[in-house]
Design a protein around this motif. Sequence first.
Motif, PDB file in Angstrom:
ATOM      1  N   PRO A  86       0.839  -1.198   0.000  1.00 41.63           N
ATOM      2  CA  PRO A  86       0.000   0.000   0.000  1.00 41.63           C
ATOM      3  C   PRO A  86       0.880   1.256   0.000  1.00 41.63           C
ATOM      4  O   PRO A  86       1.937   1.285   0.641  1.00 41.63           O
ATOM      5  CB  PRO A  86      -0.798  -0.121   1.307  1.00 41.63           C
ATOM      6  N   LEU A  87       0.447   2.259  -0.719  1.00 42.10           N
ATOM      7  CA  LEU A  87       1.230   3.479  -0.868  1.00 42.10           C
ATOM      8  C   LEU A  87       1.540   4.117   0.480  1.00 42.10           C
ATOM      9  O   LEU A  87       2.626   4.651   0.697  1.00 42.10           O
ATOM     10  CB  LEU A  87       0.473   4.458  -1.774  1.00 42.10           C
ATOM     11  N   TYR A  88       0.585   4.054   1.425  1.00 43.52           N
ATOM     12  CA  TYR A  88       0.802   4.698   2.723  1.00 43.52           C
ATOM     13  C   TYR A  88       1.876   3.994   3.561  1.00 43.52           C
ATOM     14  O   TYR A  88       2.361   4.548   4.549  1.00 43.52           O
ATOM     15  CB  TYR A  88      -0.501   4.786   3.514  1.00 43.52           C
ATOM     16  N   ALA A  89       2.266   2.770   3.201  1.00 43.55           N
ATOM     17  CA  ALA A  89       3.292   2.042   3.956  1.00 43.55           C
ATOM     18  C   ALA A  89       4.697   2.505   3.581  1.00 43.55           C
ATOM     19  O   ALA A  89       5.665   2.159   4.260  1.00 43.55           O
ATOM     20  CB  ALA A  89       3.159   0.538   3.729  1.00 43.55           C
ATOM     21  N   VAL A  90       4.824   3.285   2.507  1.00 41.66           N
ATOM     22  CA  VAL A  90       6.130   3.785   2.062  1.00 41.66           C
ATOM     23  C   VAL A  90       6.251   5.243   2.478  1.00 41.66           C
ATOM     24  O   VAL A  90       5.407   6.060   2.137  1.00 41.66           O
ATOM     25  CB  VAL A  90       6.280   3.662   0.529  1.00 41.66           C
ATOM     26  N   ASN A  91       7.302   5.554   3.227  1.00 39.32           N
ATOM     27  CA  ASN A  91       7.510   6.916   3.706  1.00 39.32           C
ATOM     28  C   ASN A  91       8.910   7.376   3.296  1.00 39.32           C
ATOM     29  O   ASN A  91       9.901   6.925   3.861  1.00 39.32           O
ATOM     30  CB  ASN A  91       7.348   6.962   5.234  1.00 39.32           C
ATOM     31  N   ASN A  92       8.970   8.235   2.292  1.00 37.62           N
ATOM     32  CA  ASN A  92      10.257   8.740   1.788  1.00 37.62           C
ATOM     33  C   ASN A  92      11.212   7.609   1.407  1.00 37.62           C
ATOM     34  O   ASN A  92      12.395   7.626   1.747  1.00 37.62           O
ATOM     35  CB  ASN A  92      10.925   9.667   2.809  1.00 37.62           C
ATOM     36  N   GLY A  93      10.679   6.605   0.700  1.00 39.73           N
ATOM     37  CA  GLY A  93      11.511   5.505   0.237  1.00 39.73           C
ATOM     38  C   GLY A  93      11.890   4.509   1.318  1.00 39.73           C
ATOM     39  O   GLY A  93      12.824   3.730   1.133  1.00 39.73           O
ATOM     40  N   VAL A  94      11.173   4.516   2.435  1.00 44.62           N
ATOM     41  CA  VAL A  94      11.454   3.595   3.541  1.00 44.62           C
ATOM     42  C   VAL A  94      10.176   2.877   3.932  1.00 44.62           C
ATOM     43  O   VAL A  94       9.113   3.496   4.043  1.00 44.62           O
ATOM     44  CB  VAL A  94      12.016   4.358   4.769  1.00 44.62           C
ATOM     45  N   VAL A  95      10.269   1.555   4.122  1.00 44.64           N
ATOM     46  CA  VAL A  95       9.170   0.788   4.710  1.00 44.64           C
ATOM     47  C   VAL A  95       9.669   0.208   6.024  1.00 44.64           C
ATOM     48  O   VAL A  95      10.874   0.024   6.224  1.00 44.64           O
ATOM     49  CB  VAL A  95       8.666  -0.351   3.781  1.00 44.64           C
ATOM     50  N   MET A  96       8.741  -0.050   6.940  1.00 46.04           N
ATOM     51  CA  MET A  96       9.090  -0.653   8.228  1.00 46.04           C
ATOM     52  C   MET A  96       8.823  -2.154   8.161  1.00 46.04           C
ATOM     53  O   MET A  96       7.743  -2.581   7.754  1.00 46.04           O
ATOM     54  CB  MET A  96       8.273  -0.036   9.352  1.00 46.04           C
ATOM     55  N   LEU A  97       9.804  -2.940   8.569  1.00 41.86           N
ATOM     56  CA  LEU A  97       9.670  -4.387   8.597  1.00 41.86           C
ATOM     57  C   LEU A  97       9.630  -4.867  10.038  1.00 41.86           C
ATOM     58  O   LEU A  97      10.230  -4.264  10.928  1.00 41.86           O
ATOM     59  CB  LEU A  97      10.848  -5.058   7.890  1.00 41.86           C
ATOM     60  N   ASP A  98       8.932  -5.983  10.255  1.00 43.24           N
ATOM     61  CA  ASP A  98       8.950  -6.652  11.551  1.00 43.24           C
ATOM     62  C   ASP A  98      10.114  -7.638  11.531  1.00 43.24           C
ATOM     63  O   ASP A  98      10.082  -8.633  10.810  1.00 43.24           O
ATOM     64  CB  ASP A  98       7.625  -7.382  11.794  1.00 43.24           C
TER      65      ASP A  98
END
Length: 198
Positions: free
Chosen positions: A140-152
């Motif tokens: 989802p587009l909202y999961a990407v923030n300035n080219g960074v995604v958060m992983l568990d």
Amino acid sequence: MEKITQQFKSEKLKTSLYGVCAVALIGWCVFRFTAIGAENARAVFNPARYAADAGAPVYAMEMQSGSGVLREPIEIKNNRALVSSVRVGKLRPGQRVGDGEIVSVSRDVDLNTGMHIVRTRGASDGLQYAEFETDGYFVPLYAVNNGVVMLDVDGTATPRNVDVVRTDAQNALVAGLHDGDVVILSHVDAGDKVQIVK
């Protein structure tokens, strides 16, 4: 009356009043610390404490490379559409648009409109969507923030840099992920403990 006034001025009364106030203050402190200890002993639910200990509840998705479709909105009139320079790179001849397809995409700006002309065949007038089918990792587009995604990663939110290859209004095709990566969809900060909501 004078006798009562003298009693109020006496040192003995002042000392007694100070003593009563001191006993009341000490009693309140003892009561308060006892109440706090009892609350901790009962393990009263505290969301902030729970999130710090067990991890904040978050939504996530496990990555698997697969086929997907990104949709670019395009307004068509008489098999012709005008698109901006920012969006023209997302369209190409042969791309499906509704029931029709794109025939040509002008790379030059039309001097009368300041836009690029896209010609279609068989597409109905009105708002349509040009579909871009490809394989890869979609988030989802909202999961990407300035080219960074958060992983568990082992219950901890860990940032991962990704390259956003292409987007539409809702999703992003990204490079830099692997099968089995768990992308966190909720808002968290790097280093936060997380707990995946099933």
